[in-house]
Design an enzyme around this catalytic site. Structure first.
Site, short mmCIF file in Angstrom:
data_model
loop_
_atom_site.label_atom_id
_atom_site.label_comp_id
_atom_site.label_asym_id
_atom_site.label_seq_id
_atom_site.Cartn_x
_atom_site.Cartn_y
_atom_site.Cartn_z
N SER A 298 0.87 -1.18 0.00
CA SER A 298 0.00 0.00 0.00
C SER A 298 0.91 1.22 0.00
O SER A 298 2.09 1.13 0.36
CB SER A 298 -0.84 -0.01 1.28
OG SER A 298 -1.52 1.21 1.47
N TYR B 170 -1.88 -1.08 10.49
CA TYR B 170 -1.93 -1.29 9.03
C TYR B 170 -0.58 -0.92 8.40
O TYR B 170 -0.04 -1.67 7.58
CB TYR B 170 -3.06 -0.44 8.45
CG TYR B 170 -3.35 -0.70 6.99
CD1 TYR B 170 -3.93 -1.90 6.58
CD2 TYR B 170 -3.06 0.25 6.01
CE1 TYR B 170 -4.21 -2.14 5.23
CE2 TYR B 170 -3.34 0.02 4.67
CZ TYR B 170 -3.91 -1.17 4.28
OH TYR B 170 -4.18 -1.42 2.95
N1 LIG Z 1 -8.60 -0.23 -1.42
C1 LIG Z 1 -7.58 0.51 -1.02
O1 LIG Z 1 -7.70 1.73 -0.84
C2 LIG Z 1 -6.23 -0.14 -0.82
C3 LIG Z 1 -5.09 0.68 -0.89
C4 LIG Z 1 -3.84 0.09 -0.71
C5 LIG Z 1 -3.74 -1.27 -0.49
N2 LIG Z 1 -4.86 -2.04 -0.42
C6 LIG Z 1 -4.66 -3.48 -0.20
O2 LIG Z 1 -5.21 -4.18 -1.31
C7 LIG Z 1 -5.49 -5.54 -0.93
C8 LIG Z 1 -6.87 -5.91 -1.44
O3 LIG Z 1 -7.83 -5.15 -0.72
P1 LIG Z 1 -9.10 -4.48 -1.40
O4 LIG Z 1 -8.91 -3.02 -1.34
O5 LIG Z 1 -9.42 -5.16 -2.68
O6 LIG Z 1 -10.21 -4.81 -0.26
P2 LIG Z 1 -11.44 -5.84 -0.25
O7 LIG Z 1 -11.92 -5.84 1.16
O8 LIG Z 1 -12.40 -5.46 -1.32
O9 LIG Z 1 -10.76 -7.23 -0.61
C9 LIG Z 1 -9.96 -7.93 0.30
C10 LIG Z 1 -10.21 -9.42 0.13
O10 LIG Z 1 -9.36 -10.13 1.05
C11 LIG Z 1 -10.12 -11.19 1.63
N3 LIG Z 1 -9.57 -11.59 2.92
C12 LIG Z 1 -9.57 -10.88 4.08
N4 LIG Z 1 -8.99 -11.62 5.06
C13 LIG Z 1 -8.62 -12.80 4.49
C14 LIG Z 1 -7.96 -13.96 4.98
N5 LIG Z 1 -7.58 -14.07 6.27
N6 LIG Z 1 -7.72 -14.97 4.13
C15 LIG Z 1 -8.11 -14.88 2.82
N7 LIG Z 1 -8.75 -13.82 2.31
C16 LIG Z 1 -9.00 -12.78 3.14
C17 LIG Z 1 -11.53 -10.60 1.76
O11 LIG Z 1 -12.52 -11.62 1.91
C18 LIG Z 1 -11.66 -9.82 0.46
O12 LIG Z 1 -12.18 -10.63 -0.57
C19 LIG Z 1 -5.34 -5.57 0.58
O13 LIG Z 1 -4.08 -6.14 0.91
C20 LIG Z 1 -5.36 -4.11 0.99
O14 LIG Z 1 -4.69 -3.86 2.20
C21 LIG Z 1 -6.10 -1.51 -0.59
#
Ligand SMILES: NC(=O)c1ccc[n+]([C@@H]2O[C@H](COP(=O)([O-])OP(=O)(O)OC[C@H]3O[C@@H](n4cnc5c(N)ncnc54)[C@H](O)[C@@H]3O)[C@@H](O)[C@H]2O)c1
Length: 280
Positions: free
Chosen positions: A142, A155
């Protein structure tokens, strides 16, 4: 890795957000898919979005559990005989002041965001080395892995950990002469389910930060206001993989905050609150 067609992609967190869009775009590029998540219904919904004829398996997997990730690797190799592109992407987020962040939250978030990546590397990289074909690992960190905004320490610790793990892994694979590339994906705010990570909190980690909401509402607003979509992030990520880029920074404006942090360190200044996060 330039030619994706016919190759095998493994995606954790494939039931929502970035993982779902990566699945759709990898399938569009002609890849075979192993899709993993703890959310069975969400995985089914992702599967339904894939072009007809896509070869895909779904696997219920909690990335915080090493045996689940090892089972994912076994299932992938049993079905496809190889894994070429691994996305260690599953993640969760919590907010709140560091001093009231509960031990349950430290354990939950570090186990998913950091140890989930560790488990992915441990289960897949030895198999990728043995398979002797070009492969690539993308770890989702991130922008919070490159800067340190207030209200995000658990985080940020998890994501800074993913950045440095990825840098070490890159050096090690280079020294090994392996045909395995590494990228670390560092997006800023993008509207996905991440602001509603509570849906993924296991019952054994129920003790939430009593002051979490001080920052959580501001975080949810920033996420909802994100201009890029998850599909944009997936596209930029695949372009980065094909170009062999290590740092994939989807929001170039964040580079100013990274530069200021680096200058703060080099000049031994106190850290600047570049994102101006102040919910009070
Ligand atoms: N959306 C943002 O603003 C953003 C920015 C930077 C980084 N991220 C990172 O991107 C990645 C994806 O997140 P996203 O934004 O698509 O969110 P999201 O919540 O839409 O997707 C996250 C997915 O991870 C799954 N998950 C959670 N815990 C789990 C576990 N223990 N085992 C297996 N699956 C699990 C959830 O069920 C979900 O499908 C994450 O690592 C998040 O930290 C997101």
């Amino acid at each position: 890795m330039q030619n994706l067609a016919g190759k095998v992609a493994v995606i954790t967190g494939a039931a929502s957000g970035f993982g779902r869009e990566l699945a759709v775009q990898c399938a569009g590029a002609g890849m075979k898919l192993a899709l993993a998540d703890r959310d069975r219904d969400g995985l089914g919904a992702t599967l339904a979005l894939l072009p007809e004829g896509t070869e895909a398996i779904t696997h219920i997997c909690d990335v915080s559990k090493p045996c689940d990730v090892d089972n994912l690797a076994e299932a992938t190799y049993a079905r496809f005989g190889a894994a070429h592109l691994l996305f260690n992407n599953a993640g969760v987020a919590v907010s709140g002041p560091t001093w009231t962040t509960t031990l349950d939250e430290w354990k939950w978030v570090l186990d998913v965001n950091l140890m989930g990546v560790v488990h992915g590397v441990r289960s897949f990289v030895p198999r990728m080395l043995a398979q002797g074909q070009p492969a690539h690992v993308v770890n989702t960190a991130s922008a919070a892995g490159l800067v340190s905004p207030p209200g995000s320490s658990v985080y940020c610790v998890s994501k800074h950990g993913v950045v440095t793990l990825s840098e070490c892994l890159h050096h090690e694979l280079q020294l090994e002469g392996a045909q395995i590339g590494v990228s670390v994906l560092c997006p800023a705010f993008v509207p996905t389910g991440i602001g509603h990570s509570e849906r993924n909190r296991p019952a054994e980690f129920a003790d939430a930060n009593p002051q979490g909401e001080i920052y959580a509402e501001a975080m949810r607003k920033a996420i909802a206001a994100g201009k890029l979509t998850a599909a944009d992030v997936a596209r930029i990520t695949l372009e980065g993989v094909q170009a062999g880029r290590f740092y994939i920074i989807t929001h170039p404006t964040i580079k100013k905050a990274i530069e200021i942090r680096m200058q703060d360190i080099l000049e031994e200044r106190s850290p600047t609150n570049t994102l101006r996060v102040n919910p009070r």
